[in-house]
Write a protein that holds these residues in place. Sequence first.
Motif, PDB file in Angstrom:
ATOM      1  N   ASP A 172       0.938  -1.167   0.035  1.00  0.00           N
ATOM      2  CA  ASP A 172       0.119   0.160  -0.265  1.00  0.00           C
ATOM      3  C   ASP A 172       0.739   1.201  -0.115  1.00  0.00           C
ATOM      4  N   ALA A 173       1.937   1.236   0.696  1.00  0.00           N
ATOM      5  CA  ALA A 173       2.733   2.548   0.852  1.00  0.00           C
ATOM      6  C   ALA A 173       4.031   2.214   1.012  1.00  0.00           C
ATOM      7  N   VAL A 174       5.430   2.554   0.304  1.00  0.00           N
ATOM      8  CA  VAL A 174       6.625   2.716   0.638  1.00  0.00           C
ATOM      9  C   VAL A 174       7.019   4.142   1.638  1.00  0.00           C
ATOM     10  N   TRP A 175       8.239   3.185   2.114  1.00  0.00           N
ATOM     11  CA  TRP A 175       8.563   4.216   3.333  1.00  0.00           C
ATOM     12  C   TRP A 175      10.219   3.977   2.280  1.00  0.00           C
ATOM     13  N   LEU A 176      11.122   5.640   1.970  1.00  0.00           N
ATOM     14  CA  LEU A 176      12.034   5.338   1.931  1.00  0.00           C
ATOM     15  C   LEU A 176      12.964   6.123   2.914  1.00  0.00           C
ATOM     16  N   SER A 177      14.270   5.108   3.243  1.00  0.00           N
ATOM     17  CA  SER A 177      15.208   6.068   3.876  1.00  0.00           C
ATOM     18  C   SER A 177      16.150   6.867   3.873  1.00  0.00           C
ATOM     19  N   PRO A 178      16.960   7.487   3.833  1.00  0.00           N
ATOM     20  CA  PRO A 178      17.098   9.076   3.712  1.00  0.00           C
ATOM     21  C   PRO A 178      17.874   8.934   2.450  1.00  0.00           C
ATOM     22  N   PHE A 179      17.255  10.254   1.824  1.00  0.00           N
ATOM     23  CA  PHE A 179      17.733  10.184  -0.160  1.00  0.00           C
ATOM     24  C   PHE A 179      18.376  12.017   0.471  1.00  0.00           C
ATOM     25  N   TYR A 180      18.724  12.467   2.045  1.00  0.00           N
ATOM     26  CA  TYR A 180      19.289  13.750   1.520  1.00  0.00           C
ATOM     27  C   TYR A 180      20.248  13.649   1.835  1.00  0.00           C
ATOM     28  N   SER A 181      20.795  15.430   1.057  1.00  0.00           N
ATOM     29  CA  SER A 181      22.004  15.479   0.997  1.00  0.00           C
ATOM     30  C   SER A 181      22.934  15.113   2.076  1.00  0.00           C
ATOM     31  N   SER A 182      23.995  14.776   2.402  1.00  0.00           N
ATOM     32  CA  SER A 182      24.645  13.992   3.371  1.00  0.00           C
ATOM     33  C   SER A 182      25.925  13.073   2.913  1.00  0.00           C
ATOM     34  N   PRO A 183      26.922  13.819   4.023  1.00  0.00           N
ATOM     35  CA  PRO A 183      28.048  13.022   4.284  1.00  0.00           C
ATOM     36  C   PRO A 183      28.644  11.635   3.850  1.00  0.00           C
ATOM     37  N   GLN A 184      27.100  11.004   3.966  1.00  0.00           N
ATOM     38  CA  GLN A 184      26.567   9.589   4.576  1.00  0.00           C
ATOM     39  C   GLN A 184      27.896   8.941   5.633  1.00  0.00           C
ATOM     40  N   ALA A 185      27.950   9.678   6.365  1.00  0.00           N
ATOM     41  CA  ALA A 185      29.157   8.936   7.539  1.00  0.00           C
ATOM     42  C   ALA A 185      28.143   7.478   8.368  1.00  0.00           C
ATOM     43  N   ASP A 186      26.550   7.698   8.459  1.00  0.00           N
ATOM     44  CA  ASP A 186      25.631   6.231   9.030  1.00  0.00           C
ATOM     45  C   ASP A 186      24.906   6.387   7.589  1.00  0.00           C
ATOM     46  N   ALA A 187      25.445   5.870   6.148  1.00  0.00           N
ATOM     47  CA  ALA A 187      24.482   5.993   5.284  1.00  0.00           C
ATOM     48  C   ALA A 187      22.983   6.655   4.628  1.00  0.00           C
ATOM     49  N   GLY A 188      23.559   8.310   5.054  1.00  0.00           N
ATOM     50  CA  GLY A 188      22.086   9.099   4.921  1.00  0.00           C
ATOM     51  C   GLY A 188      21.791   9.524   6.945  1.00  0.00           C
ATOM     52  N   TYR A 189      21.758   8.845   7.198  1.00  0.00           N
ATOM     53  CA  TYR A 189      21.148   8.940   8.170  1.00  0.00           C
ATOM     54  C   TYR A 189      22.003  10.674   9.269  1.00  0.00           C
ATOM     55  N   ASP A 190      22.576  10.571   9.189  1.00  0.00           N
ATOM     56  CA  ASP A 190      23.846  12.574   8.970  1.00  0.00           C
ATOM     57  C   ASP A 190      23.431  12.906   8.020  1.00  0.00           C
ATOM     58  N   VAL A 191      22.112  14.106   8.382  1.00  0.00           N
ATOM     59  CA  VAL A 191      21.787  14.735   6.953  1.00  0.00           C
ATOM     60  C   VAL A 191      22.458  16.145   7.273  1.00  0.00           C
ATOM     61  N   ALA A 192      22.715  16.473   5.996  1.00  0.00           N
ATOM     62  CA  ALA A 192      23.322  17.555   5.534  1.00  0.00           C
ATOM     63  C   ALA A 192      22.881  19.129   5.666  1.00  0.00           C
TER      64      ALA A 192
END
Length: 561
Positions: A61-81
């Motif tokens: 029914d729905a899709v949850w997207l893990s982070p895709f925001y601007s990030s140096p990827q120190a924690d695969a995108g869970y570090d958002v710049a």
Amino acid sequence: MTESPDTAEVPAPPARTADWWREAVIYQVYPRSFADANGDGMGDLPGIRSRLPYLRDLGVDAVWLSPFYSSPQADAGYDVADYRVVDPMFGTLDDAVGLIADAHHYGLRIIVDLVPNHCSDQHEWFQRALSEGPGSRLRERFHFRDGKGEHGEVPPNDWESIFGGPAWTRTKNSDGTPGQWYLHLFAPEQPDFNWDHAAVRDEFATILRFWLDLDVDGFRIDVAHGMVKAAGLPDLGSLEQTKLLGNNATPSFDQDGVHEIYRSWHTILEEYDGQRIGVAEAWAPTLARTANYVRADELHQAFNFAYLATSWQANDLLSVIDDTLDAMRPVGAPATWVLSNHDVTRHTTRFANPPGLGTQIRTPGDPELGLQRARAASLLMLALPGSAYVYQGEELGLPDVTDLPDEVRQDPAYFRAAGQDGYRDGCRVPIPWTTTGPSYGFGTGGSWLPQPEAWASLSVEAQTGQAGSTLEMYRSALAVRSAHPALGAADNLRWCDSAQDVLVFERALDGGPVFTCTVNLTGAPITLTPPGRLLLASASVSLGPDHVVLPSDATAWWTTG
Ligand code: NOJ
């Protein structure tokens, strides 16, 4: 392979119906590892967009997207710049807007990840806080403190980072001398925000509206139990900070003050039409504490980590199912069920190993047994009342990749804990779409983590149309759920008498028929009188004239209709 929404036969866009989320099956896409459109080895938004027809056909029914925001990827995108910018490695804001529009066109809702507990150390506020030095107003938006000890060389308190080591890192002053410390419950590259500061609250209200205006249907809230800390940041003492489930509340997590934030966000979500939702990633100590996050004026769902952490044992499963339903009923929230995500060993591999090893396991165990149990566990989960989460690749029965070479690992916890922990890369390996090709159809280049050769036969291509494949089992299960909305929606689970280590429960379906789910956890085949017509089973069932044999570690669905 790509199907354009302009030409395809598609269902009507999702009606903005009331309470769609109560029984929704929500599919987690981990953008790095779903589909790579530009061939750089890393998944991206155009890749996800091209695969939306697959998700529609799967029946979620729905899709949850893990982070895709601007990030140096120190924690695969869970570090958002920057919370309003798409990282170029994933595409552009136009790609995000197009993805949301296409998803709606296919009848899928989109939930994006929001990371409010901490940002990246490259976030503009934090950079300015560092460069402006002690006394900067920007430092008040984080937790900067002088150290203890004669020269400030001792961290301000005894908190530990979830990724290992102290939760404090010392800064350097502009003249190079050691300076203040700042708090990070995760990696040093992830400074915690100070949620007592009005600017932080205002900023996140604006970020919510930014994405709601782009028509997202909701937010999965990262570390939803962490934003508010106990006043004065007291020492932990004897409490174990890294053990969240089953612990007492700690000064750094699950503080009552956090709920005021969710009440204010509820009001924002209500300003928009169509039931926009908030989902708490809250590792609260108990299900009763978890229920606090989904009170009527707060968020809508909370992940059921107690369920995820339950081993493949009949009594434990029965208890956690009852406890969950009992905990959610008083607050009127739907139960949620989840077996896998990007932070834990895939359930195929968890169940391949003996119980009690936790949620991060480094050994493959008995993969055949693991798959058999995983399939049974998935059918059990999808027969429960409430909303269910499916992590990309679980519908293919993917195991964890337990033998990744250390040099390809990226999980920051692996490095913080000197290789003692932090094996999350194993569940993040890009998924196989085709039986051949450089990355089994993930993209035209390689893949950022190596895929096992055996995954060719687990690919979407290999399993599509194959009777009995895990993918077809999920498709059938989701088709049954959509034909019988009461399966997800009605809070009417009734346990039936059964032999030891056999779980049997009934659900009344709309219009009269009774649905029965039977789960065999005895470790041996069992013979049963069929409670109705066989709808679906996770393994081959031998049907006799008046009895059936259900293999061990198998689930069967029946209906009287
Ligand atoms: C939970 C996320 O799921 C995980 O991947 C991340 O490392 C931590 N929160 C920190 O943001």
